[in-house]
Design an enzyme around this catalytic site. Structure first.
Site, PDB file in Angstrom:
ATOM      1  N   HIS A 153      35.558  68.258  35.119  1.00 26.22           N
ATOM      2  CA  HIS A 153      34.872  68.892  33.979  1.00 26.22           C
ATOM      3  C   HIS A 153      33.395  68.519  34.028  1.00 26.22           C
ATOM      4  O   HIS A 153      33.006  67.587  34.717  1.00 26.22           O
ATOM      5  CB  HIS A 153      35.502  68.413  32.665  1.00 26.22           C
ATOM      6  N   GLY A 154      32.592  69.270  33.283  1.00 22.12           N
ATOM      7  CA  GLY A 154      31.165  68.965  33.264  1.00 22.12           C
ATOM      8  C   GLY A 154      30.500  69.312  34.582  1.00 22.12           C
ATOM      9  O   GLY A 154      29.717  68.537  35.130  1.00 22.12           O
ATOM     10  N   GLY A 155      30.792  70.502  35.086  1.00 19.86           N
ATOM     11  CA  GLY A 155      30.229  70.926  36.381  1.00 19.86           C
ATOM     12  C   GLY A 155      28.742  71.242  36.322  1.00 19.86           C
ATOM     13  O   GLY A 155      28.086  71.366  37.356  1.00 19.86           O
ATOM     14  N   GLU A 187      44.578  65.883  30.740  1.00 23.94           N
ATOM     15  CA  GLU A 187      43.402  65.035  31.021  1.00 23.94           C
ATOM     16  C   GLU A 187      43.740  63.588  30.742  1.00 23.94           C
ATOM     17  O   GLU A 187      44.307  63.250  29.702  1.00 23.94           O
ATOM     18  CB  GLU A 187      42.194  65.468  30.167  1.00 23.94           C
ATOM     19  N   ASN A 199      34.966  72.965  36.199  1.00 28.19           N
ATOM     20  CA  ASN A 199      34.634  73.645  34.941  1.00 28.19           C
ATOM     21  C   ASN A 199      33.122  73.731  34.764  1.00 28.19           C
ATOM     22  O   ASN A 199      32.432  72.705  34.858  1.00 28.19           O
ATOM     23  CB  ASN A 199      35.215  72.862  33.762  1.00 28.19           C
ATOM     24  N   VAL A 200      32.657  74.933  34.490  1.00 24.63           N
ATOM     25  CA  VAL A 200      31.215  75.142  34.318  1.00 24.63           C
ATOM     26  C   VAL A 200      30.985  75.981  33.071  1.00 24.63           C
ATOM     27  O   VAL A 200      31.577  77.055  32.915  1.00 24.63           O
ATOM     28  CB  VAL A 200      30.614  75.890  35.540  1.00 24.63           C
ATOM     29  N   ASP A 219      44.378  68.851  25.969  1.00 24.47           N
ATOM     30  CA  ASP A 219      43.466  67.712  26.056  1.00 24.47           C
ATOM     31  C   ASP A 219      43.749  66.740  24.912  1.00 24.47           C
ATOM     32  O   ASP A 219      43.246  66.892  23.804  1.00 24.47           O
ATOM     33  CB  ASP A 219      42.011  68.193  26.002  1.00 24.47           C
ATOM     34  N   THR A 244      27.706  75.081  30.510  1.00 25.59           N
ATOM     35  CA  THR A 244      26.306  74.969  30.089  1.00 25.59           C
ATOM     36  C   THR A 244      25.337  75.690  31.035  1.00 25.59           C
ATOM     37  O   THR A 244      24.488  76.471  30.584  1.00 25.59           O
ATOM     38  CB  THR A 244      25.922  73.473  29.996  1.00 25.59           C
ATOM     39  N   ASP A 270      40.799  76.298  27.282  1.00 28.43           N
ATOM     40  CA  ASP A 270      40.021  75.132  27.690  1.00 28.43           C
ATOM     41  C   ASP A 270      40.033  74.086  26.565  1.00 28.43           C
ATOM     42  O   ASP A 270      39.748  74.419  25.410  1.00 28.43           O
ATOM     43  CB  ASP A 270      38.580  75.606  27.970  1.00 28.43           C
TER      44      ASP A 270
HETATM   45  O1  G3H Z   1      35.474  72.448  29.832  1.00 29.95           O
HETATM   46  C1  G3H Z   1      34.327  72.862  30.060  1.00 29.95           C
HETATM   47  C2  G3H Z   1      33.452  72.195  30.995  1.00 29.95           C
HETATM   48  O2  G3H Z   1      33.848  70.932  31.293  1.00 29.95           O
HETATM   49  C3  G3H Z   1      32.031  72.582  31.041  1.00 29.95           C
HETATM   50  O3  G3H Z   1      31.103  71.515  31.082  1.00 29.95           O
HETATM   51  O4  G3H Z   1      29.171  72.617  30.002  1.00 29.95           O
HETATM   52  O5  G3H Z   1      28.878  70.551  31.327  1.00 29.95           O
HETATM   53  O6  G3H Z   1      29.425  72.685  32.455  1.00 29.95           O
HETATM   54  P1  G3H Z   1      29.567  71.864  31.230  1.00 29.95           P
HETATM   55 ZN    ZN Z   2      35.465  70.245  29.782  1.00 31.43          ZN
END
Ligand code: G3H
Ligand code: ZN
Length: 294
Positions: free
Chosen positions: A208-210, A134, A230-231, A104, A233, A82
């Site tokens: 990204h940033g799920g 990306e 992508n998840v 990336d 957090t 990742d």
């Molecule tokens: O590459 C990892 C993710 O984009 C996770 O993002 O921490 O906001 O779920 P997140």
């Molecule tokens: Zn990410």
């Protein structure tokens, strides 16, 4: 089944659903993820970043462990680097047995992003791995990057980028960001842009940033063409909450029960998420082979 992301994302694109890509730093998380996938008859991608590998399992430890677990189930499991940024990190995970890499270079100038991504794509493909690039930049939620329109992916540029790099899937910036959003804010996603990207690229797209993006946004993003989400957090917070609660309930909790409290909670979280993004039930097992249905 241990495999690259290529076929699973091809299928997700064709049948309009998304596959979770979940950050994982240890055996308990890998067990939560793979058993959730097995029970949901769902493909899954296990993500680990260079930073996570510095503080937790090295690629040489993570790869054989995940491979062994994946070989024991009859749903597709990929292992993906990742946010790989350094050439040496990519080469190292290829040698260690990862099935996929993300390169990336989204913080670089456009031509530099192309050069780095194209090089990694050719090396990874030669070794049978799939590649994610990306374009635009998915930044940090706490920095307010989700609202910075200059970071969003430009569809025309994306077409050129994909043609010149030969990647298998593209991470796009359309309004999500990494980590927790400030004051429980839900981001506003640019669905029009996402539709344009899908129309012009006709390939698997990655969000990204799920975490914290909201169910409505996520479902709509899948309907508009996102095939990998992508998840990190939200999953880590879910595991931590369950462990804190278990310890609060019984201060002298057994170490193994403490770990299992986190593992079980993460597994349930993943199963719910898989149902939300439509990957549940996409594979089932019949006479020693996995087959698609519906
Ligand atoms: O590459 C990892 C993710 O984009 C996770 O993002 O921490 O906001 O779920 P997140
Ligand atoms: Zn990410």
């Amino acid at each position: 089944m241990f495999q690259s992301m290529k076929n699973m994302l091809f299928d997700a694109d064709k049948r309009k659903y998304a596959v979770m890509a979940i950050n994982c730093v240890n055996m308990e998380q890998a067990m939560a993820i793979i058993s959730a996938a097995q029970e949901e008859h769902s493909p899954v991608i296990i993500n680990i970043s260079p930073r996570q590998m510095k503080t937790h399992g090295t690629p040489e430890i993570i790869a054989p462990m995940v491979a062994k677990m994946a070989e024991g189930v009859n749903v597709p499991v990929a292992l993906n680097l990742d946010h790989g940024q350094e050439y040496d990190d990519v080469i190292r995970v290829i040698k260690a047995g990862f099935t996929s890499v993300m390169i990336d270079a989204s913080a670089c100038e456009y031509e530099e992003n192309i050069n780095r991504t194209r090089l990694i794509a050719s090396i990874a493909h030669e070794n049978g791995l799939s590649v994610e690039g990306e374009l635009g930049h998915v930044g940090s939620a706490v920095e307010g990057d989700s609202e910075k329109l200059d970071l969003y992916t430009n569809p025309e540029q994306a077409k050129d980028f994909v043609q010149r790099t030969n990647i298998d899937c593209l991470a796009v910036a359309i309004g999500t960001a990494h980590g927790n959003y400030p004051h429980n804010m839900t981001p506003r996603l640019d669905f029009q842009r996402l539709k344009e990207l899908k129309d012009i690229l006709q390939m698997p797209l990655v969000l990204h940033g799920g975490s914290g993006a909201g169910e409505e946004n996520i479902k709509r993003a899948v309907a508009c063409g996102i095939n990998k989400i992508n998840v990190c957090t939200d999953l880590f917070q879910c595991g931590r909450k369950a462990m804190v609660e278990a310890a609060a309930e019984k201060l002298e909790i057994d170490y193994m029960d403490f770990q299992i409290a986190g593992q079980n909670a993460m597994k349930l979280f993943i199963k719910d998420y898989m149902r939300m993004i439509g990957s549940s039930g996409k594979y089932y097992f019949e006479s020693s082979r996995t087959r698609e249905f519906d």
